[in-house]
Design a protein around this motif. Structure first.
Motif, PDB file in Angstrom:
ATOM      1  N   GLY A  88     -42.108  29.990 -22.012  1.00  0.00           N
ATOM      2  CA  GLY A  88     -40.497  30.263 -21.737  1.00  0.00           C
ATOM      3  C   GLY A  88     -40.045  29.022 -21.456  1.00  0.00           C
ATOM      4  O   GLY A  88     -40.618  27.985 -21.186  1.00  0.00           O
ATOM      5  N   MET A  89     -38.500  28.937 -21.450  1.00  0.00           N
ATOM      6  CA  MET A  89     -37.826  27.749 -21.088  1.00  0.00           C
ATOM      7  C   MET A  89     -36.592  28.130 -20.140  1.00  0.00           C
ATOM      8  O   MET A  89     -36.045  29.214 -20.147  1.00  0.00           O
ATOM      9  N   VAL A  90     -36.454  27.233 -19.174  1.00  0.00           N
ATOM     10  CA  VAL A  90     -35.182  27.397 -18.393  1.00  0.00           C
ATOM     11  C   VAL A  90     -34.199  26.048 -18.566  1.00  0.00           C
ATOM     12  O   VAL A  90     -34.829  25.084 -18.454  1.00  0.00           O
ATOM     13  N   ILE A  91     -32.950  26.379 -18.869  1.00  0.00           N
ATOM     14  CA  ILE A  91     -32.038  25.443 -19.104  1.00  0.00           C
ATOM     15  C   ILE A  91     -30.788  25.219 -17.997  1.00  0.00           C
ATOM     16  O   ILE A  91     -30.328  26.536 -17.974  1.00  0.00           O
ATOM     17  N   ASP A  92     -30.852  24.432 -17.137  1.00  0.00           N
ATOM     18  CA  ASP A  92     -29.970  24.289 -16.238  1.00  0.00           C
ATOM     19  C   ASP A  92     -28.532  23.683 -16.555  1.00  0.00           C
ATOM     20  O   ASP A  92     -28.451  22.432 -16.751  1.00  0.00           O
ATOM     21  N   LEU A  93     -27.409  24.473 -16.812  1.00  0.00           N
ATOM     22  CA  LEU A  93     -26.300  23.900 -17.284  1.00  0.00           C
ATOM     23  C   LEU A  93     -25.689  23.097 -16.473  1.00  0.00           C
ATOM     24  O   LEU A  93     -24.714  22.421 -16.764  1.00  0.00           O
ATOM     25  N   ASP A  94     -25.791  23.330 -15.108  1.00  0.00           N
ATOM     26  CA  ASP A  94     -25.274  22.345 -13.928  1.00  0.00           C
ATOM     27  C   ASP A  94     -25.853  21.028 -14.270  1.00  0.00           C
ATOM     28  O   ASP A  94     -24.979  20.016 -13.540  1.00  0.00           O
ATOM     29  N   LYS A  95     -26.766  20.841 -14.892  1.00  0.00           N
ATOM     30  CA  LYS A  95     -27.314  19.339 -15.145  1.00  0.00           C
ATOM     31  C   LYS A  95     -27.071  19.127 -16.563  1.00  0.00           C
ATOM     32  O   LYS A  95     -27.064  17.730 -16.850  1.00  0.00           O
ATOM     33  N   CYS A  96     -26.599  19.911 -17.296  1.00  0.00           N
ATOM     34  CA  CYS A  96     -26.707  19.288 -18.870  1.00  0.00           C
ATOM     35  C   CYS A  96     -25.309  18.619 -18.950  1.00  0.00           C
ATOM     36  O   CYS A  96     -24.331  19.075 -18.425  1.00  0.00           O
ATOM     37  N   THR A  97     -25.466  17.531 -19.605  1.00  0.00           N
ATOM     38  CA  THR A  97     -24.217  16.604 -19.761  1.00  0.00           C
ATOM     39  C   THR A  97     -23.684  16.716 -21.249  1.00  0.00           C
ATOM     40  O   THR A  97     -22.479  15.892 -21.749  1.00  0.00           O
ATOM     41  N   GLY A  98     -24.542  17.535 -21.986  1.00  0.00           N
ATOM     42  CA  GLY A  98     -24.001  17.504 -23.399  1.00  0.00           C
ATOM     43  C   GLY A  98     -24.246  16.390 -24.166  1.00  0.00           C
ATOM     44  O   GLY A  98     -23.234  16.267 -25.348  1.00  0.00           O
ATOM     45  N   CYS A  99     -24.804  15.599 -23.773  1.00  0.00           N
ATOM     46  CA  CYS A  99     -25.309  14.258 -24.408  1.00  0.00           C
ATOM     47  C   CYS A  99     -25.807  14.637 -26.006  1.00  0.00           C
ATOM     48  O   CYS A  99     -25.762  13.599 -26.797  1.00  0.00           O
ATOM     49  N   GLY A 100     -26.474  15.710 -25.989  1.00  0.00           N
ATOM     50  CA  GLY A 100     -27.290  16.142 -27.511  1.00  0.00           C
ATOM     51  C   GLY A 100     -28.324  15.257 -27.866  1.00  0.00           C
ATOM     52  O   GLY A 100     -28.888  15.488 -28.782  1.00  0.00           O
ATOM     53  N   ALA A 101     -29.117  15.126 -26.756  1.00  0.00           N
ATOM     54  CA  ALA A 101     -30.363  14.267 -26.983  1.00  0.00           C
ATOM     55  C   ALA A 101     -31.189  15.495 -27.656  1.00  0.00           C
ATOM     56  O   ALA A 101     -32.340  15.037 -28.360  1.00  0.00           O
ATOM     57  N   CYS A 102     -31.086  16.627 -26.956  1.00  0.00           N
ATOM     58  CA  CYS A 102     -32.088  17.760 -27.309  1.00  0.00           C
ATOM     59  C   CYS A 102     -32.065  18.071 -28.597  1.00  0.00           C
ATOM     60  O   CYS A 102     -33.015  18.315 -29.517  1.00  0.00           O
ATOM     61  N   THR A 103     -31.074  17.957 -29.392  1.00  0.00           N
ATOM     62  CA  THR A 103     -30.356  18.271 -30.647  1.00  0.00           C
ATOM     63  C   THR A 103     -30.978  17.216 -31.673  1.00  0.00           C
ATOM     64  O   THR A 103     -31.588  17.751 -32.621  1.00  0.00           O
TER      65      THR A 103
END
Length: 253
Positions: A17-32
């Motif tokens: 499974g995966m946990v994504i911390d939206l408080d850390k996400c900057t929306g940089c798009g590197a994951c996409t």
């Protein structure tokens, strides 16, 4: 079943499974971008028509609806949720050719493109809009064809595709474990999106291991799931300290 827990599957000691911390996400798009490159996701010169684009990891922009100076923005990366409800995921029930199926050993909700007939029933059944349809034959600039990942087959026109949690990396890790004389059933790995995240917002691992980081984070007081009211038990869990983010997660994206 607890709100932040997951189904019990005694037949396997692993539930990725995966946990994504939206408080850390900057929306940089590197994951996409990493997902696109790792999984040979085709693209067209003009990607403005979002009804015809293919995305395994879609980045959503959330806003709290307040005026300045109280205006706030958050970013939410959305892969396939790899639902764990009941004995299967919603998309698997509707496939007439058994092209999509949940692996009870790992929890992966897999899709077999060569078996897919393109009926798109699974796209309708998925409440997370996590599947894409191939309207065009995949094509890349000649200079990019040599950089395609040989571990992932490109999908043809007329079939559906989606996030796989980069399960080819898991099978590679199993092969390496066998070659080293180790137990392949205990291997861990990291998907491309988690590997590329510059802020460490994406954590991946075995939810059944109580000592793993992903299992501990899944019990965080900030944890929530998208559309939890549907009881699909996604294996992607989000973290946020903002109540307005939690509220939007229950309304759909």
């Amino acid at each position: 079943m607890s709100g932040n827990g997951h189904s019990e599957h005694p037949e396997s000691a692993v539930r990725f499974g995966m946990v994504i911390d939206l408080d850390k996400c900057t929306g940089c798009g590197a994951c996409t971008v990493a997902c696109q490159q790792e999984n040979n996701i085709a693209f067209r010169p003009d990607e403005s028509n979002k009804l015809r684009t293919i995305s395994w990891m879609t980045l959503y922009r959330l806003e709290n609806g307040q005026d300045y100076p109280d205006h706030r923005v958050a970013y939410l990366p959305r892969p396939c949720m790899h639902c764990d409800s009941g004995h299967d995921a919603p998309c698997t029930f509707v496939c007439p050719v058994n092209a999509t199926k949940r692996d009870e050993t790992t929890g992966f909700v897999n899709h077999i493109p060569v078996r897919c007939i393109g009926c798109r029933y699974c796209m309708v059944a998925c409440p997370y809009h996590a599947r894409s349809f191939n309207w065009w034959d995949p094509k890349w600039p000649e200079t990019m064809e040599a950089m395609l990942n040989p571990e992932v087959s490109p999908r043809m026109r007329g079939v559906v595709e989606k996030c796989t949690f980069c399960h080819h990396r898991y099978y590679r890790a199993r092969d390496a474990a066998r070659a080293a004389g180790e137990d392949p059933d205990t291997v861990l790995y990291t998907p491309a999106c988690a590997e590329a995240c510059p802020t460490g917002a994406i954590v991946f691992g075995n939810l059944k291991d109580p000592h793993s980081e992903v299992a501990e984070l899944s019990k965080d007081s900030r944890a929530f799931r998208l559309l939890a009211k549907l009881h699909t038990e996604p294996k992607v869990i989000y973290l946020s300290r903002h109540a307005w983010v939690h509220k939007q997660s229950d309304n759909g994206l």
